[in-house]
Write an enzyme that holds these catalytic residues in place. Structure first.
Site, short mmCIF file in Angstrom:
data_model
loop_
_atom_site.label_atom_id
_atom_site.label_comp_id
_atom_site.label_asym_id
_atom_site.label_seq_id
_atom_site.Cartn_x
_atom_site.Cartn_y
_atom_site.Cartn_z
N PHE A 161 -25.49 -6.44 49.53
CA PHE A 161 -24.41 -5.50 49.23
C PHE A 161 -24.88 -4.52 48.17
O PHE A 161 -25.34 -4.93 47.11
CB PHE A 161 -23.15 -6.22 48.74
CG PHE A 161 -22.02 -5.26 48.47
CD1 PHE A 161 -21.26 -4.73 49.51
CD2 PHE A 161 -21.73 -4.85 47.16
CE1 PHE A 161 -20.24 -3.82 49.26
CE2 PHE A 161 -20.71 -3.94 46.90
CZ PHE A 161 -19.96 -3.43 47.96
N ASP A 246 -31.42 -4.09 42.57
CA ASP A 246 -29.97 -3.93 42.38
C ASP A 246 -29.50 -5.06 41.47
O ASP A 246 -29.31 -6.18 41.90
CB ASP A 246 -29.26 -3.97 43.73
CG ASP A 246 -27.76 -3.74 43.59
OD1 ASP A 246 -27.24 -3.89 42.47
OD2 ASP A 246 -27.12 -3.41 44.61
N LYS A 275 -21.70 -3.61 36.65
CA LYS A 275 -20.54 -4.48 36.46
C LYS A 275 -20.29 -4.91 35.01
O LYS A 275 -19.27 -4.56 34.44
CB LYS A 275 -20.65 -5.71 37.37
CG LYS A 275 -20.30 -5.35 38.83
CD LYS A 275 -20.11 -6.57 39.68
CE LYS A 275 -19.46 -6.24 41.01
NZ LYS A 275 -20.38 -5.72 42.03
C1 PLP Z 1 -20.49 -4.61 42.96
C2 PLP Z 1 -21.85 -4.29 43.45
C3 PLP Z 1 -22.21 -2.99 43.81
C4 PLP Z 1 -21.21 -1.85 43.85
O1 PLP Z 1 -20.70 -1.56 42.61
P1 PLP Z 1 -19.42 -0.58 42.51
O2 PLP Z 1 -19.21 -0.45 41.04
O3 PLP Z 1 -18.30 -1.26 43.21
O4 PLP Z 1 -19.79 0.69 43.15
C5 PLP Z 1 -23.52 -2.76 44.20
N1 PLP Z 1 -24.42 -3.75 44.23
C6 PLP Z 1 -24.11 -5.00 43.88
C7 PLP Z 1 -25.16 -6.06 43.91
C8 PLP Z 1 -22.81 -5.33 43.50
O5 PLP Z 1 -22.49 -6.58 43.19
#
Ligand code: PLP
Length: 419
Positions: A161, A246, A275
């Site tokens: 994701f 990420d 986050k």
């Molecule tokens: C939550 C998340 C995102 C997206 O972040 P947003 O602030 O919702 O755009 C991208 N990558 C990972 C691994 C995430 O957990």
């Protein structure tokens, strides 16, 4: 539905307590939500009004143990006094000036991210998706600057994701996030997570970068197998590819290191965080090496709100805290405590729990069936968690959580699994 022994009124509960003639504030607000909010979320049927540490209160004054922490965002707990004080002081000073000018908090934050990671350059934005978007744009520019514009493909992973923008949803390896938004952006290939051989085979003259989560968060809290990230690093070095991490969910102390790649003793070429960075204020960052940073020169990329003084001020407090070795050690210790006790619960419940996973305070309890109903039952019993994937209950509490509070969460989970 709420069992009375779990329902606790806060000292400053609203004037109309639940169940009285005044009706439910939750219900009133949810009716209004139903009328005008875009109906794109499957929201749990409570309206949260106030928080303190790992507790939150709903509009009817009911208290919950919050072991989701705003989906891994509220790193130091709700309304952490130092964050509140710093943000209040900044609110009296300066809110926003845009990146037409410098402001102090974002400069300090860049210094902190650089000192903690060993990568020299930070770009600020407002979310995880935007931070990943910046990594993807960076990869394209770097390959053009190197005279290899044919290299534009990014290798990503199944079950990953990376966000909801068109580029990051294209990078995401889950069809459910992509359905209906086709045509997706070209230039992404998805490979089995953890399969180094598959990645090796997929690298070709068109490959620019590899984008990977150290632990797949939304995909069900699944850590990369040992050696996988290191293998990707070596592959990138051998072929001149960029390793893009990420760290949106895993970064900023969540796993017991400031960045999860530090468990592997490797350094990516760039990474994204968001986050936990602002303790719940919206802020994201893309951090990259000095050399790569040159590929995003003046005018090439930007964000109006990126590095906003209020959000950056909150992030500076978070970064100062999570860089303390004692805090990081406590995150690892508490996570290990949770895993141990969840495994005991797994033994006791014979088959209902199929696996317990996690690192630091990012934990997943996989069930032998759908996690959604269990999450609902937990809420009714006074515990907030959510699902990550179909069958996994995710816990991502504030780093200030105590072992006793984690035990309480597991006790409620046990009760939820038995009813
Ligand atoms: C939550 C998340 C995102 C997206 O972040 P947003 O602030 O919702 O755009 C991208 N990558 C990972 C691994 C995430 O957990």
């Amino acid at each position: 539905m709420h069992s009375p022994q779990k329902v606790q009124l806060s000292p400053q509960s609203p004037s109309t307590p639940p169940g009285t003639a005044g009706g439910s504030h939750n219900t009133e607000w949810m009716e209004r939500a139903g009328a005008h909010l875009l109906q794109n979320y499957k929201q749990q049927p409570i309206v949260l009004e106030r928080g303190e540490g790992v507790y939150v209160w709903d509009a009817d004054g009911r208290r919950y143990l919050d072991l989701l922490g705003g989906i891994a965002t509220v790193a130091l707990g709700h309304c952490h006094p130092e964050v509140v004080a710093a943000v209040k002081a900044q609110a009296d000073k300066l809110w926003h000036v845009s990146n037409v000018f410098y402001s102090e908090p974002s400069i300090e934050l860049a210094e902190q991210l650089s000192a903690a990671s060993g990568l020299a350059r930070a770009f600020f934005c407002n979310s995880g998706a935007e931070a990943n978007e910046a990594q993807l744009k960076l990869a394209r520019r770097v390959m053009k600057d190197r005279g290899t514009p044919e290299r534009f493909e990014v290798l990503a992973f199944e079950n990953s994701f990376h966000g909801r923008t068109l580029a990051t949803v294209s990078a995401t390896g889950q069809a459910k996030y992509q359905k209906g938004f086709e045509p997706l952006m070209p230039g992404f290939r998805h490979l089995p997570y953890g399969d180094l051989e598959a990645v090796r085979k997929a690298v070709g003259p068109q490959t620019a970068a590899i984008l990977v989560e150290p632990i797949q968060g939304e995909g069900g809290v699944r850590a990369a197998p040992p050696g996988f990230l290191r293998g990707l690093r070596e592959l990138c070095d051998a072929h001149g590819l960029l390793l893009l991490m990420d760290e949106v969910q895993t970064g900023i102390g969540r796993t017991g290191k400031v960045f999860a790649f530090q468990h592997e003793g490797i350094l990516p070429d760039a990474f994204s965080v968001a986050k936990a960075l602002g303790n719940g204020l919206p802020i994201g960052a893309m951090v990259c090496s000095e050399a790569l940073g040159k590929s995003l020169p003046v005018g090439s990329h930007g964000s109006t709100f990126g590095g906003n003084p209020l959000a950056a001020t909150a992030a500076n407090v978070v970064m100062r805290k999570v860089r303390e070795p004692e805090l990081l050690a406590s995150v690892e210790r508490k996570g290990a405590h949770f895993i141990r006790h969840a495994q005991k619960l797994q033994e006791r419940l014979g088959g209902r729990i199929t696996e317990v996973r996690g690192r630091g305070l990012l934990m997943g309890v996989e069930l032998n069936g759908e996690a959604g109903p269990v999450v609902n039952r937990c809420r009714e019993l006074g515990l907030l968690v959510n699902t990550a994937g179909e069958r996994t209950v995710r816990f991502a509490p504030a780093y200030t959580v105590t072992e006793a509070q984690l035990d309480e969460g597991l006790r409620i989970l046990e009760q939820a699994l038995q009813t």
